[in-house]
Design a protein around this motif. Sequence first.
Motif, PDB file in Angstrom:
ATOM      1  N   LEU A  16      -2.566  -0.630  -2.876  1.00 23.08           N
ATOM      2  CA  LEU A  16      -2.002   0.192  -3.950  1.00 23.08           C
ATOM      3  C   LEU A  16      -1.736   1.523  -3.929  1.00 23.08           C
ATOM      4  CD1 LEU A  16      -4.041  -1.585  -6.903  1.00 23.08           C
ATOM      5  CD2 LEU A  16      -1.456  -1.595  -6.724  1.00 23.08           C
ATOM      6  N   GLN A  19       1.173   1.728  -1.878  1.00 31.51           N
ATOM      7  CA  GLN A  19       2.348   1.521  -2.693  1.00 31.51           C
ATOM      8  C   GLN A  19       2.864   2.627  -3.442  1.00 31.51           C
ATOM      9  OE1 GLN A  19       3.851  -1.084  -2.655  1.00 31.51           O
ATOM     10  NE2 GLN A  19       4.746  -1.834  -4.533  1.00 31.51           N
ATOM     11  N   ALA A  23       6.341   4.320  -2.443  1.00 29.83           N
ATOM     12  CA  ALA A  23       7.534   4.682  -3.406  1.00 29.83           C
ATOM     13  C   ALA A  23       7.930   6.176  -3.031  1.00 29.83           C
ATOM     14  CB  ALA A  23       6.595   4.585  -4.857  1.00 29.83           C
ATOM     15  N   VAL A  27      11.850   7.605  -2.616  1.00 32.12           N
ATOM     16  CA  VAL A  27      12.261   8.590  -3.282  1.00 32.12           C
ATOM     17  C   VAL A  27      12.915   9.702  -2.238  1.00 32.12           C
ATOM     18  CG1 VAL A  27      12.118  10.372  -4.817  1.00 32.12           C
ATOM     19  CG2 VAL A  27      11.136   8.055  -5.372  1.00 32.12           C
ATOM     20  N   HIS A  39       8.204  -0.541  -0.010  1.00 31.84           N
ATOM     21  CA  HIS A  39       7.577  -0.643  -1.333  1.00 31.84           C
ATOM     22  C   HIS A  39       7.745  -1.907  -2.088  1.00 31.84           C
ATOM     23  CE1 HIS A  39       6.086   0.969  -5.167  1.00 31.84           C
ATOM     24  NE2 HIS A  39       6.944   0.522  -5.596  1.00 31.84           N
ATOM     25  N   GLY A  43       4.979  -4.823  -2.884  1.00 28.75           N
ATOM     26  CA  GLY A  43       4.716  -5.328  -4.212  1.00 28.75           C
ATOM     27  C   GLY A  43       5.049  -6.662  -4.411  1.00 28.75           C
ATOM     28  N   ARG A  44       6.067  -7.273  -3.814  1.00 29.22           N
ATOM     29  CA  ARG A  44       6.207  -8.669  -4.071  1.00 29.22           C
ATOM     30  C   ARG A  44       5.449  -9.643  -3.342  1.00 29.22           C
ATOM     31  NH1 ARG A  44      12.068  -7.437  -3.181  1.00 29.22           N
ATOM     32  NH2 ARG A  44      12.406  -5.798  -4.652  1.00 29.22           N
ATOM     33  N   GLN A  81       4.760  -4.625 -13.644  1.00 29.78           N
ATOM     34  CA  GLN A  81       5.595  -3.965 -12.849  1.00 29.78           C
ATOM     35  C   GLN A  81       6.980  -4.452 -12.775  1.00 29.78           C
ATOM     36  OE1 GLN A  81       3.522  -1.058 -13.165  1.00 29.78           O
ATOM     37  NE2 GLN A  81       4.118  -0.684 -11.004  1.00 29.78           N
ATOM     38  N   THR A  82       7.290  -5.811 -12.503  1.00 30.61           N
ATOM     39  CA  THR A  82       8.630  -6.205 -12.453  1.00 30.61           C
ATOM     40  C   THR A  82       9.184  -6.326 -13.881  1.00 30.61           C
ATOM     41  OG1 THR A  82       7.684  -7.745 -10.513  1.00 30.61           O
ATOM     42  CG2 THR A  82       9.412  -8.524 -11.674  1.00 30.61           C
ATOM     43  N   PHE A  85      11.478  -3.694 -14.906  1.00 26.63           N
ATOM     44  CA  PHE A  85      12.868  -3.901 -14.492  1.00 26.63           C
ATOM     45  C   PHE A  85      13.864  -4.799 -15.328  1.00 26.63           C
ATOM     46  CE2 PHE A  85      10.638  -2.339 -10.393  1.00 26.63           C
ATOM     47  CZ  PHE A  85      11.463  -1.041 -10.422  1.00 26.63           C
ATOM     48  N   HIS A 112       6.753   2.057 -15.038  1.00 29.68           N
ATOM     49  CA  HIS A 112       6.315   1.436 -13.729  1.00 29.68           C
ATOM     50  C   HIS A 112       5.283   2.341 -13.070  1.00 29.68           C
ATOM     51  CE1 HIS A 112       7.423  -0.963 -10.376  1.00 29.68           C
ATOM     52  NE2 HIS A 112       7.123  -0.023  -9.375  1.00 29.68           N
ATOM     53  N   GLY A 116       1.448   1.276 -12.701  1.00 28.39           N
ATOM     54  CA  GLY A 116       1.118   1.013 -11.284  1.00 28.39           C
ATOM     55  C   GLY A 116      -0.291   1.879 -11.293  1.00 28.39           C
TER      56      GLY A 116
HETATM   57  C1  HEM Z   1       0.760   1.947  -7.388  1.00 25.18           C
HETATM   58  C2  HEM Z   1       1.743   2.092  -8.195  1.00 25.18           C
HETATM   59  C3  HEM Z   1       2.821   1.110  -8.197  1.00 25.18           C
HETATM   60  C4  HEM Z   1       2.782  -0.324  -7.968  1.00 25.18           C
HETATM   61  C5  HEM Z   1       1.697  -1.111  -8.089  1.00 25.18           C
HETATM   62  C6  HEM Z   1       4.363  -0.684  -7.865  1.00 25.18           C
HETATM   63  C7  HEM Z   1       4.769  -1.945  -7.784  1.00 25.18           C
HETATM   64  C8  HEM Z   1       5.821  -2.458  -7.591  1.00 25.18           C
HETATM   65  C9  HEM Z   1       6.218  -3.683  -7.636  1.00 25.18           C
HETATM   66  C10 HEM Z   1       5.418  -5.052  -7.694  1.00 25.18           C
HETATM   67  C11 HEM Z   1       7.598  -3.731  -7.398  1.00 25.18           C
HETATM   68  C12 HEM Z   1       8.328  -5.244  -6.933  1.00 25.18           C
HETATM   69  C13 HEM Z   1       9.053  -5.496  -8.362  1.00 25.18           C
HETATM   70  C14 HEM Z   1      10.032  -6.638  -8.087  1.00 25.18           C
HETATM   71  O1  HEM Z   1      11.296  -6.567  -7.624  1.00 25.18           O
HETATM   72  O2  HEM Z   1       9.663  -7.731  -8.578  1.00 25.18           O
HETATM   73  C15 HEM Z   1       8.157  -2.547  -7.097  1.00 25.18           C
HETATM   74  C16 HEM Z   1       9.436  -2.012  -6.987  1.00 25.18           C
HETATM   75  C17 HEM Z   1       9.921  -0.887  -7.049  1.00 25.18           C
HETATM   76  N1  HEM Z   1       9.129   0.092  -7.592  1.00 25.18           N
HETATM   77 FE1  HEM Z   1       6.912   0.328  -7.662  1.00 25.18          FE
HETATM   78  N2  HEM Z   1       5.243   0.396  -7.837  1.00 25.18           N
HETATM   79  C18 HEM Z   1       4.563   1.546  -8.193  1.00 25.18           C
HETATM   80  C19 HEM Z   1       4.781   2.885  -8.102  1.00 25.18           C
HETATM   81  C20 HEM Z   1       6.212   3.199  -8.099  1.00 25.18           C
HETATM   82  C21 HEM Z   1       6.636   4.482  -8.276  1.00 25.18           C
HETATM   83  C22 HEM Z   1       5.638   5.786  -8.409  1.00 25.18           C
HETATM   84  C23 HEM Z   1       7.854   4.552  -8.323  1.00 25.18           C
HETATM   85  C24 HEM Z   1       9.040   5.520  -8.365  1.00 25.18           C
HETATM   86  C25 HEM Z   1       9.312   6.230  -7.589  1.00 25.18           C
HETATM   87  C26 HEM Z   1       8.461   3.006  -7.980  1.00 25.18           C
HETATM   88  C27 HEM Z   1       9.599   2.455  -8.078  1.00 25.18           C
HETATM   89  C28 HEM Z   1       9.933   1.389  -7.677  1.00 25.18           C
HETATM   90  C29 HEM Z   1      11.407   0.725  -7.349  1.00 25.18           C
HETATM   91  C30 HEM Z   1      12.583   1.827  -7.448  1.00 25.18           C
HETATM   92  C31 HEM Z   1      11.261  -0.599  -7.046  1.00 25.18           C
HETATM   93  C32 HEM Z   1      12.454  -1.264  -6.754  1.00 25.18           C
HETATM   94  C33 HEM Z   1      12.477  -1.478  -5.187  1.00 25.18           C
HETATM   95  C34 HEM Z   1      13.367  -2.551  -4.652  1.00 25.18           C
HETATM   96  O3  HEM Z   1      14.320  -2.822  -5.255  1.00 25.18           O
HETATM   97  O4  HEM Z   1      12.935  -3.083  -3.653  1.00 25.18           O
HETATM   98  N3  HEM Z   1       7.163   2.289  -7.981  1.00 25.18           N
HETATM   99  N4  HEM Z   1       6.940  -1.730  -7.373  1.00 25.18           N
END
Ligand code: HEM
Length: 146
Positions: A16, A19, A23, A27, A39, A43-44, A81-82, A85, A112, A116
């Motif tokens: 985590l 993760q 992220a 960015v 990321h 996450g997946r 988290q999913t 979106f 999100h 997280g």
């Molecule tokens: C520990 C913190 C976080 C966790 C546990 C986490 C978890 C996840 C997970 C599980 C996904 C996959 C979602 C899916 O497509 O099914 C994901 C995608 C994504 N996350 Fe996070 N996230 C975290 C922090 C962040 C932060 C701070 C940002 C902001 C910049 C962010 C931006 C994104 C974006 C843009 C995606 C889509 C990426 C893609 O399409 O491959 N996440 N995140």
Amino acid sequence: MRKAFLVINALLTLSLIAQLYLAALGVFSEPEEELFRFHGMNGRIILPILLILWIVFGFIARIGRTNIILTFVCLVLLALQTAYFIIAGAMGASPPPNATTPGATSYVLALHGLGGTVLLLLTAWVFVRVKAMGPIVRRSADALQT
Ligand code: HEM
């Protein structure tokens, strides 16, 4: 078994933390979506596998009702988290490379980051709680008779 649970817990918490780093990597890179894939992959794939294993070992290691409930709260947080979106998409947002965030969708997507972080803190808290419990104490037949 508590040791195995704690090892999985540590790996989950470290994943985590990674993760968050991944992220920021997404960015602060160009084109953004290219490095964001790490990321997405973590996450997946990695996080869900570790979290399910964590819950299974939680039952085996008898970590107690409250801790088990906390592990399930973490599962819900990861699923959310999913879901953020999906909800934002249903409200009209579109993903990169032509991202649009109309209306309140930015507020939904920002959950999100918050969700997280709460998830990360919760896994660290469960680690501390279970470590404080010590190993499983088995009362032997002799001890029960006396
Ligand atoms: C520990 C913190 C976080 C966790 C546990 C986490 C978890 C996840 C997970 C599980 C996904 C996959 C979602 C899916 O497509 O099914 C994901 C995608 C994504 N996350 Fe996070 N996230 C975290 C922090 C962040 C932060 C701070 C940002 C902001 C910049 C962010 C931006 C994104 C974006 C843009 C995606 C889509 C990426 C893609 O399409 O491959 N996440 N995140």
